[in-house]
Design a protein around this motif. Structure first.
Motif, PDB file in Angstrom:
ATOM      1  N   SER A 186       0.825  -1.224   0.000  1.00  0.00           N
ATOM      2  CA  SER A 186       0.000   0.000   0.000  1.00  0.00           C
ATOM      3  C   SER A 186       0.854   1.267   0.000  1.00  0.00           C
ATOM      4  N   PHE A 187       2.159   1.139   0.250  1.00  0.00           N
ATOM      5  CA  PHE A 187       3.037   2.319   0.189  1.00  0.00           C
ATOM      6  C   PHE A 187       3.446   2.643  -1.256  1.00  0.00           C
ATOM      7  N   LEU A 188       3.129   1.737  -2.199  1.00  0.00           N
ATOM      8  CA  LEU A 188       3.588   1.936  -3.584  1.00  0.00           C
ATOM      9  C   LEU A 188       2.456   2.376  -4.506  1.00  0.00           C
ATOM     10  N   GLU A 189       2.801   3.241  -5.441  1.00  0.00           N
ATOM     11  CA  GLU A 189       1.811   3.640  -6.452  1.00  0.00           C
ATOM     12  C   GLU A 189       1.758   2.613  -7.574  1.00  0.00           C
ATOM     13  N   ASN A 190       2.899   1.986  -7.855  1.00  0.00           N
ATOM     14  CA  ASN A 190       2.985   1.088  -9.009  1.00  0.00           C
ATOM     15  C   ASN A 190       3.337  -0.316  -8.535  1.00  0.00           C
ATOM     16  N   HIS A 191       2.454  -1.247  -8.859  1.00  0.00           N
ATOM     17  CA  HIS A 191       2.649  -2.616  -8.376  1.00  0.00           C
ATOM     18  C   HIS A 191       3.165  -3.528  -9.495  1.00  0.00           C
ATOM     19  N   TYR A 192       3.798  -4.613  -9.078  1.00  0.00           N
ATOM     20  CA  TYR A 192       4.363  -5.536 -10.070  1.00  0.00           C
ATOM     21  C   TYR A 192       4.644  -6.863  -9.395  1.00  0.00           C
ATOM     22  N   ASN A 193       5.003  -7.850 -10.208  1.00  0.00           N
ATOM     23  CA  ASN A 193       5.366  -9.144  -9.639  1.00  0.00           C
ATOM     24  C   ASN A 193       6.535  -9.741 -10.419  1.00  0.00           C
ATOM     25  N   TYR A 227      13.058   0.343  -1.651  1.00  0.00           N
ATOM     26  CA  TYR A 227      13.253  -1.089  -1.943  1.00  0.00           C
ATOM     27  C   TYR A 227      12.724  -1.411  -3.335  1.00  0.00           C
ATOM     28  N   SER A 228      11.684  -0.693  -3.723  1.00  0.00           N
ATOM     29  CA  SER A 228      11.055  -1.037  -4.989  1.00  0.00           C
ATOM     30  C   SER A 228      11.659  -0.299  -6.181  1.00  0.00           C
ATOM     31  N   GLY A 229      11.995   0.980  -6.020  1.00  0.00           N
ATOM     32  CA  GLY A 229      12.393   1.783  -7.178  1.00  0.00           C
ATOM     33  C   GLY A 229      13.898   1.849  -7.423  1.00  0.00           C
ATOM     34  N   ALA A 230      14.696   1.477  -6.432  1.00  0.00           N
ATOM     35  CA  ALA A 230      16.153   1.544  -6.641  1.00  0.00           C
ATOM     36  C   ALA A 230      16.602   0.364  -7.507  1.00  0.00           C
TER      37      ALA A 230
END
Ligand code: ADP
Length: 471
Positions: free
Chosen positions: A256-263, A363-366
């Motif tokens: 929920s902290f992310l605007e863009n989700h992925y797997n 963690y997600s965008g770097a």
């Protein structure tokens, strides 16, 4: 099986580092596996307390030395965390905003432990296991065995988990009167190097001891802030159980902290979009590899070598990389890192502070996560990074050594030997090289994301540890 965890931290109630994450997840996964796990912690004055509903479950009176105090235990009503959560309040001692960092921490955490043990003596059914975490709960195994007042608990097995042996909470024998009266022949079981030491006492008195990775367990025998001989002596009852991560909370597909989700099957666009959010927010260059650091700015994390390493990278690697740092800790390191802000406006930003939401975004965008740690009992950051498709760059120590395999061995990260700027710079150079080969980089990311670090694997190992107390 009824387990009561005792901890100073528990996410999202109060978290300083990895202990908070573990205490917020392990009991939940134990309950999911059919165990009856509960947790008790001090009633720190954090938002969680004010934003949830509570019922009073116990009121008691105990003493630390000659100081008598009343205490209250409340229980969260909605089972928000997936297990019974109890907060213990002692007026004047637990009612603080921060978890640690007060001059009377040793006194107030001992009062907390006395109150916990006192409460347990009043239970109609005894717990099957009392599971203590780190030195702020380290006197409990001793008190349950040898304090006259708590004698009814002497047969209840205690487990002590070491999340960090650097912090031991020791104090002088002049304050031995803080402890409830105990069999004086047993006083050696409190001592280490002429002090009363709750970390050492727990290792001596708990039925079983574990550290949060096998690698760290081995290291403690030659590097444990003075306790080396103790870990060598007690090795027969010490085990290494690697922490899990809460894969429900830390999930790039739902976070929920992310605007863009992925797997794992489709991460390129989602990660790129989150990198853009970071770069737009801090004015950073999106076309270069983004190196992040998240953590306490302390010696253990080797945060002190970062300013030198980063400035040298800018020069030696010809400004080919971008850095984003999030952390707080030693004043000098905070000042050094903050002072680089503005020097390379498109290539560097340090956010000094604690920010859970930003940590998830990083963690997600770097592209990469730096962990040059001198000591890393388990390290959760590298596991979060891998799950979010960010490649870890780690020093080979403790849990980092156990969880990250080098790209050169068909692994999913970069590993180096020494906590010195040269090794960091060299590894950053290797990472830039990989960044320039996007197809190869995708394979490395995929390998990291495919690893399952879920608690479900670990819960069984804890169960075996608990069961071994009976044999
Ligand atoms: P330690 O417990 O030694 O600090 P761990 O790797 O076990 O290290 O756990 C660190 C946890 O704390 C991770 O969840 C990490 O994201 C979080 N964390 C550390 N510093 C910060 C910060 N400044 N802002 C947000 N989260 C942080």
């Amino acid at each position: 099986m009824k387990i009561i965890h005792v901890s100073a931290e528990c996410y999202p109630v109060a978290k300083v580092g990895g202990l908070g994450d573990v205490a917020g997840a392990l009991p939940k996964y134990q309950c999911n596996a059919g165990l009856d796990a509960k947790l008790v912690m001090p009633m720190h004055r954090t938002n969680f307390l004010y934003n949830h509903k509570w019922e009073n479950v116990f009121q008691g009176r105990a003493h630390i030395g000659t100081y008598w105090f009343d205490f209250t235990i409340i229980k969260e009503k909605s089972n928000k965390l997936g297990f019974d959560l109890y907060l213990l309040d002692i007026n004047g001692l637990t009612d603080r905003e921060k978890v640690y960092g007060y001059g009377d921490d040793n006194f107030r955490y001992l009062a907390f432990q006395i109150a916990v043990v006192h409460w347990m003596t009043q239970w109609t059914e005894k717990p099957d296991i009392v599971h203590c975490h780190d030195h702020t709960t380290g006197f409990i195994p001793f008190m349950m065995k040898y304090a006259y007042e708590y004698n009814v608990l002497r047969d209840v097995p205690t487990i002590f988990t070491i999340h960090n042996a650097q912090y031991q909470g020791q104090f002088g024998w002049d304050n031995v009167g803080w402890l409830p009266a105990f069999d004086p022949w047993k006083s050696g079981l409190l001592e280490w190097h002429h002090d009363i030491n709750p970390m050492a006492s727990a290792v001596k008195n708990a039925w079983k001891v574990n550290t949060v990775s096998e690698g760290y367990l081995q290291e403690l025998r030659y590097n444990s802030n003075g306790l080396e001989a103790l870990f060598e002596y007690e090795k027969g009852k010490c085990y290494g159980i690697l922490n899990g991560i809460d894969t429900q909370l830390w999930n790039p597909a739902t976070d929920s902290f992310l605007e863009n989700h992925y797997n794992i099957d489709d991460f390129v666009a989602g990660k790129a979009a989150n990198k853009k959010v970071i770069c737009d927010r801090f004015g950073l260059d999106i076309n270069k590899p983004l190196f992040s650091f998240i953590g306490r700015l302390v010696e253990e994390k080797a945060a002190d070598i970062l300013p030198d390493a980063i400035l040298s990278c800018m020069y030696l690697l010809k400004e080919q990389c971008v850095f984003i740092l999030l952390g707080s800790g030693l004043h000098e390191t905070e000042m050094q890192l903050a002072s680089i802000n503005g020097v390379y406006p498109k290539l560097y930003h340090a956010d000094i502070g604690y920010d859970e939401a930003l940590s998830h975004l990083l963690y997600s965008g770097a592209d990469y996560l730096l962990m040059p740690s001198r000591v890393e009992p388990c390290g959760l950051n590298q596991m979060y990074a891998m799950r979010y498709g960010t490649i870890p760059i780690v020093r080979k120590t403790g849990g980092l050594k156990d969880t990250v395999k080098d790209v050169g061995d068909s692994g999913w990260g970069f590993c180096f030997d020494r906590a010195v700027p040269e090794d960091v710079i060299y590894s950053i150079g290797r990472a830039i090289e990989l960044f320039n080969h996007p197809e190869e980089m995708k394979k490395v990311i995929h390998r990291g994301m495919a690893i399952n670090h879920s608690w479900e694997n670990t819960v069984q190992q804890y169960l075996e540890l608990y069961q071994s107390c009976k044999t």
